[in-house]
Design a protein around this motif. Structure first.
Motif, mmCIF file in Angstrom:
data_model
loop_
_atom_site.group_PDB
_atom_site.id
_atom_site.type_symbol
_atom_site.label_atom_id
_atom_site.label_comp_id
_atom_site.label_asym_id
_atom_site.label_seq_id
_atom_site.Cartn_x
_atom_site.Cartn_y
_atom_site.Cartn_z
ATOM 1 N N THR A 30 -1.715 14.287 0.163
ATOM 2 C CA THR A 30 -2.111 15.424 -0.689
ATOM 3 C C THR A 30 -3.280 16.177 -0.040
ATOM 4 O O THR A 30 -4.116 16.761 -0.721
ATOM 5 C CB THR A 30 -2.555 14.932 -2.085
ATOM 6 O OG1 THR A 30 -3.637 14.002 -1.893
ATOM 7 C CG2 THR A 30 -1.435 14.269 -2.851
ATOM 8 N N GLY A 31 -3.333 16.111 1.275
ATOM 9 C CA GLY A 31 -4.514 16.659 1.978
ATOM 10 C C GLY A 31 -5.415 15.491 2.332
ATOM 11 O O GLY A 31 -5.884 15.352 3.451
ATOM 12 N N TYR A 32 -5.664 14.618 1.369
ATOM 13 C CA TYR A 32 -6.235 13.295 1.623
ATOM 14 C C TYR A 32 -5.060 12.324 1.673
ATOM 15 O O TYR A 32 -3.919 12.704 1.403
ATOM 16 C CB TYR A 32 -7.172 12.875 0.482
ATOM 17 C CG TYR A 32 -8.366 13.766 0.307
ATOM 18 C CD1 TYR A 32 -9.361 13.818 1.279
ATOM 19 C CD2 TYR A 32 -8.503 14.533 -0.834
ATOM 20 C CE1 TYR A 32 -10.459 14.642 1.106
ATOM 21 C CE2 TYR A 32 -9.604 15.358 -1.001
ATOM 22 C CZ TYR A 32 -10.579 15.412 -0.020
ATOM 23 O OH TYR A 32 -11.661 16.213 -0.181
ATOM 24 N N ALA A 33 -5.370 11.059 1.992
ATOM 25 C CA ALA A 33 -4.338 10.028 1.856
ATOM 26 C C ALA A 33 -4.536 9.427 0.472
ATOM 27 O O ALA A 33 -5.496 8.688 0.238
ATOM 28 C CB ALA A 33 -4.497 8.980 2.942
ATOM 29 N N LYS A 34 -3.662 9.802 -0.442
ATOM 30 C CA LYS A 34 -3.813 9.352 -1.830
ATOM 31 C C LYS A 34 -3.298 7.922 -1.925
ATOM 32 O O LYS A 34 -2.132 7.660 -1.652
ATOM 33 C CB LYS A 34 -3.022 10.291 -2.739
ATOM 34 C CG LYS A 34 -3.139 9.991 -4.209
ATOM 35 C CD LYS A 34 -2.465 11.108 -4.994
ATOM 36 C CE LYS A 34 -2.269 10.747 -6.435
ATOM 37 N NZ LYS A 34 -3.167 11.393 -7.343
ATOM 38 N N LEU A 35 -4.181 7.016 -2.297
ATOM 39 C CA LEU A 35 -3.842 5.592 -2.367
ATOM 40 C C LEU A 35 -3.340 5.282 -3.771
ATOM 41 O O LEU A 35 -4.101 5.279 -4.731
ATOM 42 C CB LEU A 35 -5.086 4.759 -2.037
ATOM 43 C CG LEU A 35 -4.963 3.248 -2.108
ATOM 44 C CD1 LEU A 35 -4.008 2.716 -1.044
ATOM 45 C CD2 LEU A 35 -6.328 2.580 -1.932
ATOM 46 N N MET A 36 -2.028 5.053 -3.884
ATOM 47 C CA MET A 36 -1.410 4.853 -5.198
ATOM 48 C C MET A 36 -1.564 3.418 -5.693
ATOM 49 O O MET A 36 -1.392 3.134 -6.866
ATOM 50 C CB MET A 36 0.085 5.194 -5.130
ATOM 51 C CG MET A 36 0.377 6.587 -4.656
ATOM 52 S SD MET A 36 -0.342 7.833 -5.743
ATOM 53 C CE MET A 36 0.648 7.618 -7.211
ATOM 54 N N ILE B 192 0.891 -1.161 0.000
ATOM 55 C CA ILE B 192 0.000 0.000 0.000
ATOM 56 C C ILE B 192 0.923 1.203 0.000
ATOM 57 O O ILE B 192 1.792 1.321 0.870
ATOM 58 C CB ILE B 192 -0.868 0.027 1.264
ATOM 59 C CG1 ILE B 192 -1.927 -1.056 1.162
ATOM 60 C CG2 ILE B 192 -1.498 1.396 1.466
ATOM 61 C CD1 ILE B 192 -2.982 -0.964 2.230
ATOM 62 N N ILE B 193 0.777 2.070 -0.989
ATOM 63 C CA ILE B 193 1.587 3.289 -1.012
ATOM 64 C C ILE B 193 0.629 4.465 -0.863
ATOM 65 O O ILE B 193 -0.293 4.639 -1.671
ATOM 66 C CB ILE B 193 2.400 3.383 -2.328
ATOM 67 C CG1 ILE B 193 3.324 2.162 -2.434
ATOM 68 C CG2 ILE B 193 3.205 4.688 -2.365
ATOM 69 C CD1 ILE B 193 4.159 2.087 -3.691
ATOM 70 N N LEU B 194 0.833 5.246 0.208
ATOM 71 C CA LEU B 194 -0.023 6.411 0.457
ATOM 72 C C LEU B 194 0.807 7.679 0.301
ATOM 73 O O LEU B 194 1.965 7.717 0.737
ATOM 74 C CB LEU B 194 -0.570 6.384 1.887
ATOM 75 C CG LEU B 194 -1.486 5.244 2.310
ATOM 76 C CD1 LEU B 194 -1.836 5.397 3.795
ATOM 77 C CD2 LEU B 194 -2.765 5.228 1.480
#
Ligand code: FAD
Length: 432
Positions: A260-266, A255-257
Motif C-alpha cells: 500500500t506504499g508501505y508493506a502492510k503487515l496483515m 506473514i502476509i504483506l
C-alpha cells in the motif's frame, strides 16, 4: 442555502462533505489535524469481498467519486490474498492530496487544525460547534464523523497508547464525542465483559527495510505470503484484532504483506526481535508513528445511537457516519455511511422526507443490520464489514454479494435510485 458542518475529515467525513455539497448545501469540514483521511492514511485495502459490491452501489447511486480516486491511486488492482478476493490497494502515501484537491475544487470549505471541543445548543438542537480556540462555527445541520480512536486516556487505559494510530492526539489534541456533548449517551464497544474498545488492526513496515527479494515480489504482485516457523505462530493474537475479516488461521501461520506504499503487515502485531529472525526481515523496521511490536491503539469507545437515516437519536439536527455510527470497520463502510449522512443532513435542513436505502442494496441492509445488532447484548462485541466475518456471510446468504458491475447498476436502477446522490435538492426544492 443550508449550511452543513461536518466534524472529522476521515473517509466518513469526506463522504458526507461530498454528498452534502452535491445536494446543494454550503459545506464546512472541520478537521483537528493537518491532513484528511484519518485512519485512511494507514489503510489502503478496498474492494475486497463484499466491499466491491458496496463501492459499485455507491457509484450507481451517484456518489462514487471517492472510490474513483482510490482506484486511480491504486498500486494494485484485483489482488487476491487469503480469504479475500479482487482487492484494490490504494497508495496511502499519495491519496490524501488527491482527495483534498477534489473536495476543495467542489467548493467545500476545509478547516484544518480546527478541533471541535463542545456544542452550543438550543433545546435539542445544535446551533454551533465550539472549537478549541473558543470560536463558534454555526450551522443548520451537523454531521459527526470523528471516528472512534482515542482520546489518549482510553488508548493508555485499554491499550498501549498511540501504537498504530495516525491521529496524533498528543500534537493536535484529543478526539471529543460531540454527540455526548449534545447530551446523548455513547455506545461502547467491548472485547470481553470487563474490557472496552477493540484493538487496531494491521501495521506498516518500511519497504526499504525489507530484503530485496521480498520487496520485488511485493511491488510486482501486491502481496507476499511467507509461512512462519511453528515457534513464531501466535494464534491467540487473532481474537484481539478489530478486523475480524482477517482473524483467519492463515494470518497467524504466515506473514502476509500487502503493498500500500508501505508493506502492510496483515499478521497481527509482531515483536521486532522475532520478526528480524525471519529471512528477509533482518533489518525490518516499523514505520513511525507505529509501534507494532506491542500493538494496539483503542477504537469503538464512543459510538452514537442512530436511526437508518444516519440521524443521531435524541438530537434534532445531528447525523453521524463511519466508526462513530457503530462498530463498523473500513474505508468503504465509512464512505457509504458518510454519503447517506451528508445527503440526509441537507434533506433535514430543507424539512423534506429523508432517504432510507432499501435492504435490497448491500449498503441499505448493512446500515439497518448494524443498527439491529448493536441493540443486542452480543452486538457490541462484534465488528461489521462488507469484507468478511458475520456481515459478508450474510451478504452471500441473502444474495447481496454481486461482482458484475452491470447487475449492480441494473438493481439500483430497478429500485429507482440511479444517481440519487447527484441531485441538487436545494435547487430542485426551490423550483417546486
Ligand atoms: C492501522 C489501521 C489499518 C486499517 N486498514 C484498513 C484497510 O486497509 N482498509 C479498510 O477498509 N479499513 C482499514 N482500517 C479501518 C478504517 O481505516 C476505518 O474504519 C475508517 O477509515 C474509519 O473512518 P472514519 O472516517 O469513521 O474515522 P477516522 O478515520 O478515525 O476519522 C476521524 C477523523 O476525525 C478527526 N477528528 C477527531 N476528533 C475531532 C474533533 N474533535 N474535531 C475535528 N476533527 C476531529 C480525526 O483527526 C480524523 O481525521 C484500518 C484502521 C487502522 C487503525
Amino acid at each position: 442555502m443550508p449550511r452543513v458542518i461536518i466534524i472529522g475529515g476521515g473517509w466518513a467525513g469526506c463522504g458526507a462533505a461530498l454528498a452534502a455539497k452535491k445536494a446543494g448545501a454550503d459545506v464546512v469540514l472541520l478537521e483537528k489535524t493537518d491532513m484528511l483521511l484519518g485512519c485512511g492514511l494507514v489503510g489502503g485495502i478496498m474492494r475486497n469481498n463484499g466491499r466491491y459490491t458496496a463501492a459499485e452501489e455507491a457509484i450507481a447511486l451517484g456518489a462514487g467519486e471517492l472510490f474513483d480516486i482510490a482506484d486511480a491511486t491504486a498500486r494494485h488492482h484485483n489482488v487476491n490474498f487469503p480469504g479475500h478476493s479482487h482487492a484494490t490497494l490504494y497508495d496511502v502515501t499519495k491519496i490524501e492530496p488527491r482527495v483534498r484537491e477534489f473536495l476543495l475544487n467542489l467548493g467545500i470549505e476545509i478547516r484544518f487544525q480546527a478541533r471541535a471541543v463542545d456544542v452550543k445548543m438550543k433545546g435539542k438542537t445544535i446551533t454551533g460547534i465550539i472549537l478549541s480556540d473558543d470560536e463558534v462555527v454555526e450551522g443548520d445541520v451537523f454531521v459527526e464523523t470523528t471516528g472512534s480512536s482515542g482520546p489518549v486516556g482510553n488508548c493508555l487505559k485499554y491499550g498501549h497508547g498511540c501504537c498504530m494510530c495516525v491521529q496524533r492526539c498528543p500534537a493536535f489534541g484529543p478526539r471529543v464525542s460531540i454527540s455526548k456533548k449534545a447530551g446523548v449517551e455513547d455506545l461502547v464497544g467491548k472485547r470481553s465483559p470487563d474490557l472496552c474498545g477493540a484493538m487496531s488492526g494491521s501495521c506498516k513496515l518500511n519497504k526499504e527495510s525489507l530484503g530485496d527479494e521480498i520487496r520485488r515480489e511485493l511491488e510486482e504482485k501486491g502481496v507476499v505470503v511467507i509461512e512462519l516457523p511453528e515457534k513464531f505462530i501466535h494464534k491467540e493474537k487473532l481474537s484481539m484484532k478489530v478486523c475480524q475479516q482477517y482473524a483467519l488461521e492463515e494470518y497467524a501461520r504466515s506473514i502476509i504483506l500487502l503493498d500500500t506504499g508501505y508493506a502492510k503487515l496483515m499478521t497481527p502485531f509482531f515483536k521486532l526481535e522475532e520478526l528480524r529472525k525471519i529471512k528477509g526481515f533482518e533489518n525490518a523496521r516499523f514505520e513511525d508513528p507505529y509501534a507494532a511490536s506491542k500493538g494496539n491503539s483503542i477504537r469503538y469507545m464512543s459510538m452514537a445511537p442512530r436511526d437508518d437515516f444516519m440521524k443521531v437519536q435524541g438530537v434534532e439536527n445531528l447525523f453521524c457516519a463511519g466508526e462513530k455510527s457503530g462498530p463498523v470497520v473500513g474505508h468503504t463502510e465509512a464512505i457509504c455511511t458518510g454519503i447517506l449522512a451528508g445527503h440526509n443532513a441537507v434533506r433535514k435542513a430543507l424539512k423534506i422526507e429523508m432517504l432510507k436505502l432499501p435492504r435490497e442494496l448491500a449498503i441499505g441492509d448493512f446500515i439497518a443490520f448494524v443498527n439491529e445488532e448493536v441493540k443486542k447484548p452480543e452486538g457490541l462485541y462484534r465488528r461489521y464489514t462488507f469484507a468478511g466475518a458475520l456481515y459478508f456471510e450474510r451478504m452471500k446468504k441473502l444474495g447481496l454479494y454481486l461482482t458484475e458491475k452491470e447487475a449492480i447498476k441494473e438493481k439500483v436502477s430497478r429500485l429507482g435510485l440511479s444517481g440519487i446522490f447527484n441531485e441538487n435538492i436545494v435547487v430542485n426544492e426551490g423550483k417546486r
